[in-house]
Write a protein that holds these residues in place. Structure first.
Motif, mmCIF file in Angstrom:
data_model
loop_
_atom_site.group_PDB
_atom_site.id
_atom_site.type_symbol
_atom_site.label_atom_id
_atom_site.label_comp_id
_atom_site.label_asym_id
_atom_site.label_seq_id
_atom_site.Cartn_x
_atom_site.Cartn_y
_atom_site.Cartn_z
ATOM 1 N N LEU A 208 0.829 -1.210 0.000
ATOM 2 C CA LEU A 208 0.000 0.000 0.000
ATOM 3 C C LEU A 208 0.859 1.253 0.000
ATOM 4 N N LEU A 209 1.882 1.274 0.831
ATOM 5 C CA LEU A 209 2.743 2.450 0.929
ATOM 6 C C LEU A 209 3.437 2.739 -0.396
ATOM 7 N N ILE A 210 3.937 1.711 -1.045
ATOM 8 C CA ILE A 210 4.603 1.889 -2.339
ATOM 9 C C ILE A 210 3.624 2.422 -3.383
ATOM 10 N N GLU A 211 2.412 1.881 -3.393
ATOM 11 C CA GLU A 211 1.389 2.349 -4.338
ATOM 12 C C GLU A 211 1.117 3.846 -4.156
ATOM 13 N N VAL A 212 1.001 4.267 -2.913
ATOM 14 C CA VAL A 212 0.678 5.666 -2.628
ATOM 15 C C VAL A 212 1.826 6.590 -3.032
ATOM 16 N N VAL A 213 3.048 6.198 -2.699
ATOM 17 C CA VAL A 213 4.201 7.035 -3.058
ATOM 18 C C VAL A 213 4.316 7.157 -4.579
ATOM 19 N N GLN A 214 4.123 6.077 -5.292
ATOM 20 C CA GLN A 214 4.198 6.139 -6.752
ATOM 21 C C GLN A 214 3.076 6.987 -7.330
ATOM 22 N N LYS A 215 1.907 6.932 -6.711
ATOM 23 C CA LYS A 215 0.782 7.745 -7.172
ATOM 24 C C LYS A 215 1.060 9.229 -6.949
ATOM 25 N N ILE A 216 1.623 9.568 -5.802
ATOM 26 C CA ILE A 216 1.969 10.966 -5.527
ATOM 27 C C ILE A 216 3.016 11.465 -6.506
ATOM 28 N N ASN A 217 3.995 10.640 -6.783
ATOM 29 C CA ASN A 217 5.073 11.049 -7.683
ATOM 30 C C ASN A 217 4.618 11.197 -9.126
ATOM 31 N N GLU A 218 3.497 10.605 -9.460
ATOM 32 C CA GLU A 218 2.946 10.768 -10.804
ATOM 33 C C GLU A 218 2.264 12.121 -10.977
ATOM 34 N N THR A 219 1.840 12.732 -9.852
ATOM 35 C CA THR A 219 1.017 13.939 -9.939
ATOM 36 C C THR A 219 1.634 15.194 -9.334
ATOM 37 N N GLU A 220 2.565 15.032 -8.388
ATOM 38 C CA GLU A 220 3.116 16.179 -7.675
ATOM 39 C C GLU A 220 4.437 16.635 -8.289
ATOM 40 N N LEU A 221 4.677 17.952 -8.261
ATOM 41 C CA LEU A 221 5.925 18.490 -8.786
ATOM 42 C C LEU A 221 7.106 18.140 -7.884
ATOM 43 N N ARG A 222 6.850 18.128 -6.556
ATOM 44 C CA ARG A 222 7.911 17.777 -5.607
ATOM 45 C C ARG A 222 7.788 16.292 -5.260
ATOM 46 N N PRO A 223 8.720 15.483 -5.695
ATOM 47 C CA PRO A 223 8.584 14.032 -5.523
ATOM 48 C C PRO A 223 8.872 13.577 -4.094
ATOM 49 N N CYS A 224 8.473 12.353 -3.794
ATOM 50 C CA CYS A 224 8.778 11.712 -2.519
ATOM 51 C C CYS A 224 9.823 10.628 -2.730
ATOM 52 N N ARG A 225 10.811 10.596 -1.855
ATOM 53 C CA ARG A 225 11.769 9.484 -1.831
ATOM 54 C C ARG A 225 11.428 8.633 -0.616
ATOM 55 N N LEU A 226 11.214 7.338 -0.842
ATOM 56 C CA LEU A 226 10.817 6.429 0.228
ATOM 57 C C LEU A 226 11.955 5.458 0.548
ATOM 58 N N LEU A 227 12.357 5.420 1.822
ATOM 59 C CA LEU A 227 13.379 4.491 2.298
ATOM 60 C C LEU A 227 12.695 3.444 3.166
ATOM 61 N N LEU A 228 12.782 2.186 2.746
ATOM 62 C CA LEU A 228 12.174 1.079 3.477
ATOM 63 C C LEU A 228 13.258 0.370 4.289
ATOM 64 N N ILE A 229 13.179 0.497 5.614
ATOM 65 C CA ILE A 229 14.192 -0.058 6.508
ATOM 66 C C ILE A 229 13.590 -1.226 7.283
ATOM 67 N N GLY A 230 14.216 -2.390 7.208
ATOM 68 C CA GLY A 230 13.710 -3.541 7.962
ATOM 69 C C GLY A 230 14.210 -4.851 7.390
ATOM 70 N N GLU A 231 14.286 -5.849 8.257
ATOM 71 C CA GLU A 231 14.734 -7.173 7.857
ATOM 72 C C GLU A 231 13.685 -7.843 6.970
ATOM 73 N N VAL A 232 14.151 -8.718 6.093
ATOM 74 C CA VAL A 232 13.241 -9.481 5.241
ATOM 75 C C VAL A 232 12.807 -10.737 5.992
ATOM 76 N N LYS A 233 11.521 -10.793 6.364
ATOM 77 C CA LYS A 233 10.973 -11.966 7.039
ATOM 78 C C LYS A 233 10.220 -12.876 6.080
ATOM 79 N N ASP A 234 9.781 -12.314 4.966
ATOM 80 C CA ASP A 234 9.020 -13.071 3.968
ATOM 81 C C ASP A 234 9.668 -12.831 2.605
ATOM 82 N N GLU A 235 10.473 -13.781 2.171
ATOM 83 C CA GLU A 235 11.250 -13.605 0.940
ATOM 84 C C GLU A 235 10.357 -13.481 -0.295
#
Length: 379
Positions: A208-235
């Motif tokens: 969901l978070l990735i979908e929203v950030v990509q949607k914002i970046n499609e429409t807004e002049l000032r883009p969002c950079r998203l950093l996802l921090i965390g261990e991989v529990k589900d490969e």
């Protein structure tokens, strides 16, 4: 001197594990107590919190492998009999390893913290009946971590005997890497910086978070950079998320990080789009440095965040609702005030000293100390 033992399955990088170590470290500052931290499983230093255990805390591991182990149950029982602790406090899936010791005649008082919604922590019918028997007879004192978790405990077990003690964290410590991160992510012409802290697993709902950030970046002049921090529990989930991101260079998977305070302190927002939560440690970390949270209205987050005052909650867990909440946060005119409110709330409710005091007070009452003595010794 009272002897207190905390038991957990392992010390892998997660919120409950983080909290247990912080709590033991804080309790060990009190000379009236001997604090022992038991991990049923072994822990490699590079992918666990074991290196952060204070020297005043005695660390013990039974090196359990995957799956249930009768051998470890018997060894732990014999070890506990030799230790004769005043308090044994279990966490997550370690509770059943105390069965034989609980049935033995001893003066130990038992606690168990439910670090999530009760139905998520104990989904099996037989296990639920087993735990309820101990809770109902007050053989184990249940501790819940938020009002929402308390409600779920009372509905799930049909009991009302839990003690609510909120999660907590020590103040975030910055490292030398912070200045480098500032240059990398907050230079001239950079867009909004968003930080998500959470393991890659279904309930964290990174999709969901990735979908929203990509949607914002499609429409807004000032883009969002998203950093996802965390261990991989589900490969498998991780691979799907990477495919979802594709060649989008505005979204990065950074894996686990020890210096999350550096990232939170420079971010424009902390994003958590979970489908279920207890009381996220990562949200408390964000609050401690005044990083504005944008979260779904799930679990303890409902209690911690007031929209426009201490962050922003989406109306629900839909893409549209989270999109609206994130845009509201990024373009809010009250950011300075919200940051101040967050820090004040953290200092008032969520420092590890406050949580340790509450735990020790509950232990003391259980050991029949007077309220006057409790205040004199612990608070």
């Amino acid at each position: 001197m009272s002897k207190i033992i905390h038991i957990i399955g392992n010390l892998a990088r997660g919120g409950a594990e983080r909290f247990v170590i912080d709590l033991c470290n804080e309790m060990s500052c009190k000379p009236e107590y001997e604090i022992i931290l038991v991990s049923l499983c072994g822990n490699a230093k590079e992918d666990s919190f074991i290196g952060e255990i204070d020297d005043r805390v005695t660390y013990v591991s039974f090196e359990k492998k995957s799956g249930f182990s009768w051998s470890v149950l018997m060894k732990l029982t014999a070890w506990l009999k030799a230790q004769a602790p005043d308090i044994v406090h279990s966490h997550q899936n370690s509770s059943e390893y105390l069965l034989l010791y609980r049935l033995d005649r001893n003066d130990t008082i038992f606690f168990h913290t439910i670090h999530n919604l009760a139905e998520a922590e104990c989904p099996g019918r037989m296990l639920k009946l087993f735990r309820k028997l101990f809770y109902k007879r007050n053989k184990v004192i249940p501790v819940t971590i938020s009002g929402n978790c308390s409600k779920s405990y009372r509905e799930y077990y049909r009991l009302r005997n839990d003690v609510v003690i909120e999660n907590a964290r020590p103040p975030m410590q910055m490292t030398e890497e912070r200045e480098e991160l500032l240059r990398k992510y907050k230079g001239a012409g950079s867009g909004f910086l968003l930080v998500h802290i959470g393991r890659i697993s279904p309930e964290k709902n990174q999709k969901l978070l990735i979908e929203v950030v990509q949607k914002i970046n499609e429409t807004e002049l000032r883009p969002c950079r998203l950093l996802l921090i965390g261990e991989v529990k589900d490969e498998k989930l991780y691979q799907r998320l990477k495919k979802q991101v594709g060649a989008d260079d505005h979204i990065e998977f950074l894996g686990g990080k020890k210096n999350v305070g550096d990232y939170l302190s420079i971010a424009d927002a902390f994003c958590l789009s979970s489908t279920w939560e207890g009381m996220p440690i990562s949200l408390i970390e964000a609050m401690s440095v005044g990083c504005i949270p944008v979260c779904t209205p799930i679990g303890g987050m409902n209690e911690m965040i007031s929209t426009g005052v201490t962050g922003f909650l989406s109306e629900d867990v839909s893409t549209a609702a989270y999109y609206d909440a994130l845009k509201q946060a990024l373009y809010s005119s009250d950011k300075v005030l919200i940051k101040e409110n967050l820090k004040k709330d953290y200092e008032k409710k969520y420092t590890i000293g406050i949580s340790a005091c509450k735990h020790l007070k509950v232990y003391a009452i259980a050991m029949n100390l007077s309220e006057h003595k409790v205040r004199e010794l612990y608070c």
